[in-house]
Design an enzyme around this catalytic site. Sequence first.
Site, PDB file in Angstrom:
ATOM      1  N   CYS A 321      -6.053   6.223   3.340  1.00 17.20           N
ATOM      2  CA  CYS A 321      -4.908   5.693   2.592  1.00 17.20           C
ATOM      3  C   CYS A 321      -3.695   5.522   3.502  1.00 17.20           C
ATOM      4  O   CYS A 321      -2.602   5.218   3.035  1.00 17.20           O
ATOM      5  CB  CYS A 321      -4.577   6.589   1.402  1.00 17.20           C
ATOM      6  SG  CYS A 321      -4.188   8.295   1.845  1.00 17.20           S
ATOM      7  N   GLU A 355      -5.099   0.769   1.680  1.00 18.54           N
ATOM      8  CA  GLU A 355      -6.321   1.571   1.671  1.00 18.54           C
ATOM      9  C   GLU A 355      -7.324   0.839   2.558  1.00 18.54           C
ATOM     10  O   GLU A 355      -7.505  -0.375   2.430  1.00 18.54           O
ATOM     11  CB  GLU A 355      -6.857   1.687   0.245  1.00 18.54           C
ATOM     12  CG  GLU A 355      -7.912   2.743   0.059  1.00 18.54           C
ATOM     13  CD  GLU A 355      -7.348   4.084  -0.393  1.00 18.54           C
ATOM     14  OE1 GLU A 355      -8.129   5.038  -0.509  1.00 18.54           O
ATOM     15  OE2 GLU A 355      -6.127   4.181  -0.617  1.00 18.54           O
TER      16      GLU A 355
END
Length: 363
Positions: A321, A355
Site C-alpha cells: 500500500c 496499491e
Amino acid sequence: MQLPISQYNELLQKKLEKLTALLRPFNAPDIQVFDSPTSHYRMRAEFRIWHEQDDFYHIMFDQATLQRYRVDEFPIASTQINRMMQTLLPLLKQQEVLHKKLFQIDYLSTLSNKIIVSLLYHKTLTEEWESAAKNLKDLLEKQGFNVQIIGRASKQKICFEQDYVDEVLPVNGRNYVYRQVENSFTQPNATVNCKMLEWAIDCTQNSEGDLLELYCGNGNFSIALAQNFRKVLATEIAKPSVAAAQFNIAENKVDNLQIIRMSAEEFTQAMNGVRAFNRLKGIDLKSYECNTIFVDPPRAGLDPDTVKLVQNYDRILYISCNPHTLCDNLVELSKTHRIEKAALFDQFPYTDHMESGVWLIRK
C-alpha cells in the site's frame, strides 16, 4: 461533495507513470493496471458528528487546512452507506438518548447488501439507550436495511445480534464468503479487492509445494490462493481476525489451510527451532514445504529481519500500500529475486495512494 469523474483516467495514468518510474531500477516488466469504479467504491467510512444547537450532522476534516466541513452525501462510499447516512440521522434526531453525546458514526457495508452502523458516545450507555437502539434497528429494517447496530463508549460495546457481516466476493466465477468483524481491518474497495485476488491467483498458478502467509487478517488472500497449493500456513496475531478466518475457512470449504495465532517474529523462532509454542501443538511445521511466501505489510513495509526471512523463499508475492517502502524492500529483495509480474490496483481513486503488487522469482 463532487468527484472529478471526468479526470479519472488521466489521474490513473499519472499513477501508472509514477509507479513505472519507481520500479524501473528493478527491471520490472510492463505493469498491469486494474481500475476502480469511479464512484461508490468504498465499503467503509467514518464520520465525526458535529452538534450545533438542536441540529447535528456528519463532518470530515480537510487534510490540508484541518478545517471541518459538513458531509450530507459521500459519493466515494457505497450507495448503501449513502442511503443509510440520509435515513439514519432523522431517526436519531427523534430520540435524545440516541443523539446526546454522540461524536462519531462508523459504517461498514458489503457487496452482499449488509451494513454495520457503529455509534460512538462520550457517555455510559444505559438500558434506556439499548431499548432505543433496538427500536432504531427495527425502523431501519422496515426501510429495507439488513443492518447491525453497535454502541460504543469508554469500556463499553453493545451489539444486539452480531458484530460482523458476511461479505460475498465474486472471484473468477466463484463466490467467496468472508466474515468481516466490526472495527477490524477489511479491504476498503471491494471491487478492486476482487481484482487483486484474481491477479494473485493468476500469479501463483502451477505453483509447487506450500504457501506461507504472514499476517493473513480474515484470510482474504490465503483462502482464495489455497486452490493453487498443496497446503497453506498462515499467521495472524489479532484474535477477532483469527476467529473470522477460521469461520471463512469452513464456510468456503477450504481443507488445506491452517491458521496459527502468532507474530512473524514468533513464527520465525518456531521454524528455526529456537523455542516451542503451545499454540503449535498438533501442527507439524516440518511437514510444510513452503517455497512461496505472501506478504501484505503495513505502510512502513517489511522490517529488515522480515526481508531476510522472505528471501529464503523461491517465490514472493508482495502486495504493497506504499510503493516507496516497497522499493526500499526491493533494494534487498532484488539481490536474490527478479520481478516476474507487477500490478497497479486503484484502491483509492482521486488520491495519491497506490496499491501495487509484485511477483518475485528467485534468480
